[in-house]
Design an enzyme around this catalytic site. Structure first.
Site, short mmCIF file in Angstrom:
data_model
loop_
_atom_site.label_atom_id
_atom_site.label_comp_id
_atom_site.label_asym_id
_atom_site.label_seq_id
_atom_site.Cartn_x
_atom_site.Cartn_y
_atom_site.Cartn_z
N HIS A 254 0.64 -1.43 -0.26
CA HIS A 254 -0.27 0.31 0.03
C HIS A 254 0.68 1.10 0.13
O HIS A 254 1.68 1.40 0.72
CB HIS A 254 -0.55 0.27 0.92
N HIS B 247 1.58 11.31 -2.40
CA HIS B 247 0.56 10.85 -1.31
C HIS B 247 -0.11 12.19 -1.57
O HIS B 247 -0.13 13.38 -0.51
CB HIS B 247 0.93 10.15 -0.05
#
Length: 580
Positions: A122, A168
């Protein structure tokens, strides 16, 4: 095994306390076994062969196999056979592991991808926490070298909107260029395993930049890239047929200009924090949380929200690259879990979405995952890159249980343990219990005990060489104890512990534990060593997790690993395993 040596500790600055590291001696049970399988203090090749068959449960072991064992320990081999010391060194040696390292890939690899648990990362590009760490290709390379087979990249326009960055979104993470990540994937994809690597793309791009990504991907991977045909949308291909191929998986892109502005706030409480402290937070059961517990959790739904394919806002050359289509459907859970007989897809759920769904739709999730792929990802509040209990996903058939590989803690140790199976190739065949279409497995139902695992913890050694001599205690040798238990379905999950052995670098516990297992196919053996500290928290002394159905019966050497999952040079336990 260890040379006699002396160690001095300063006490109260006024005198010195001296003690020595005793030579490692075989425990009483090992001495008794040696007496049973030897004559006049020597274990011959014939004796060893009988020992391999009867104690080590290697039913097919021949005299030649026994001779090979002796030859592999030639530096300690006495011409006539083993004496007690050399027999003990063989048992505690690298050639007697708990999992057969030479077995390699042994699961059937020709079934569709949906029939396998897949080692999944992830936010694979993050070097640390989810909010402010650097983005880099380095953690991607590290993950691939450890056998991870699914790499996630979040792709965004750069500040001038003419190139693609990986970062991110809406955080302070510093970006890395997409092309750099793609090249690193190409160069390291098949170092640890030949089986396919899936790149899941979290896409926040304009149509023009999607076209640019398609060009980058095609030029970087060339013939390695799996490009789907109409046939491949009806059923997934097998890992065997996709060896050394790269597969792109993403949801059909949403329109860039309509993207909502999400917010991240850090005021939520992080329940089930998987602490790496000695006792830490135990791996939680999905039954242990009520619906009210989820109200404080921050959802990642904006970031992970999935839609059906919208041809009008997707660059066609980009859409044609998608080998595994992601999509959630417009309705609720029943629509998400609908099984289409004509096409397969990937569904993504957050860990808490899965926990909620499991309470009402457990068997439906299992049925869905028999044909389709389910990806589970950490909730957005895990800013520290911690993880969750992977068994919640696995026992519902979820193939891609996505983990923050740059974090560490008990959940990640279990993940690493699961993927030691099947030669460490990153693909583990799901057990038949999850693939049975006639009787769909219900994870909430407690089944009868199928088998019992019997574990004996004899002793441990190696800390004296791998740690500084004052690491555990400034004034005396350590007081080690071992924790042994199971991560599995709720009925099987348990932890037990030995007594602490005071003042010894070479602790001998000689304790036996039994673990009844209802679903041994999904059970992972957890082993941890800690040093008891009366005044402060206990110190960490090593851990490992092992897939139970791959354990070799008999007396085995079990090397331990650090909190980050790196193997210690010397620290290991001597243990015995039996499945009845």
């Amino acid at each position: 095994m260890s040379k006699q040596s002396k160690q001095t500790y300063k006490v109260c600055f006024c005198f010195r306390r001296r003690f020595r590291l005793a030579a490692t001696e075989a425990p009483p049970q090992i001495k008794t076994l040696f007496d049973q399988y030897s004559e006049n203090g020597i274990m011959s090749v014939d004796h060893l062969q009988r020992f391999l068959v009867e104690v080590q449960k290697q039913e097919k072991a021949t005299v030649e196999d026994a001779q090979a064992v002796m030859n592999s320990t030639t530096h300690i081999f006495h011409r006539k056979g083993f004496n007690l010391e050399t027999f003990f060194k063989y048992l505690f040696g690298d050639d007697n592991p708990a999992i057969d390292l030479h077995r390699g890939v042994h699961h059937e690899m020709n079934a569709p991808l949906s029939h396998y648990f897949i080692f999944t990362g992830h936010n694979s590009y993050l070097t640390g926490n989810q909010l402010s760490s650097d983005c880099s290709d380095v953690p991607i390379v590290q993950a691939l070298e450890k056998g991870v087979r699914v790499i996630e990249l979040d792709i965004w326009p750069n500040s001038t909107k003419d190139d693609v960055h990986v970062l991110h979104g809406r955080t302070l993470t510093t970006p890395v260029q997409l092309i750099k990540c793609l090249k690193s994937i190409k160069n390291h994809a098949f170092v640890a395993s030949e089986y396919p690597v899936v790149i899941t793309l979290e896409d926040h791009l304009t149509t023009e930049l999607q076209a640019k990504v398609a060009q980058m991907v095609t030029e970087t991977f060339g013939d390695m890239l799996f490009t789907p045909d109409a046939e491949s949308l009806g059923e997934f291909r097998s890992p065997e047929s996709l060896k050394r191929r790269i597969i792109i998986s993403t949801k059909p892109p949403k329109e860039y200009l309509k993207t909502k502005e999400g917010k991240i706030s850090g005021n939520g409480s992080q329940k089930d924090n998987d602490s790496s402290e000695a006792w830490g937070g135990e791996i939680p059961s999905y039954k242990s949380r009520s619906g009210a517990d989820f109200k404080d959790d921050l959802e990642e739904e904006e970031e992970e929200e999935e839609e059906e394919l919208q041809d009008d806002n997707c660059a066609p050359e980009y859409r044609n690259l998608i080998g595994i289509h992601a999509g959630k459907g417009k309705g609720g859970l029943d629509d998400w879990l609908r099984v289409d007989p004509d096409k397969v897809r990937r569904l993504s759920l957050s860990e808490q979405e899965l926990e909620k769904a499991a309470k009402t739709h457990g068997p439906q999730i299992v049925r869905f995952t028999q044909r389709n792929i389910l990806r589970v990802y950490p909730k957005g509040i895990r800013f520290d890159s911690s993880n969750y209990n992977p068994l919640i996903g696995w026992m519902h058939g979820a193939q891609m249980v996505a983990f923050n590989m740059q974090g560490y803690g008990r959940s990640l140790w279990v993940m690493q343990g699961m993927f030691k199976a099947n030669g460490g190739c990153g693909y583990v065949k799901k057990p038949d219990i999850l693939m049975n279409k006639d009787a769909i497995f219900d994870p909430r139902v407690t089944l009868p005990v199928k088998m019992t695992l019997k574990v004996t913890v004899f002793m441990g050694e190696g800390w004296y060489y791998d740690f500084s001599h004052t690491h555990f205690d400034a004034y005396s040798p350590p007081d080690f104890y071992t924790r042994v238990g199971i991560a599995g379905v709720p009925a099987d999950t348990i932890m037990k512990r030995t007594k602490a052995i005071e003042d010894s670098w070479i602790p001998a516990w000689n304790e036996t534990f039994e673990f009844p297992l209802t679903v041994p196919e999904l059970a992972i053996l957890r082993i941890e060593v800690h040093e008891y500290d009366m005044s402060e928290k206990d110190d960490f002394g090593g851990q490992t997790c092992l897939p139970i159905l791959e354990l070799r019966k008999g007396i085995r050497a079990v090397p331990l690993y650090s909190q980050k999952g790196d193997k210690y040079k010397s620290v290991k336990l001597l243990m015995q395993f039996d499945l009845v």
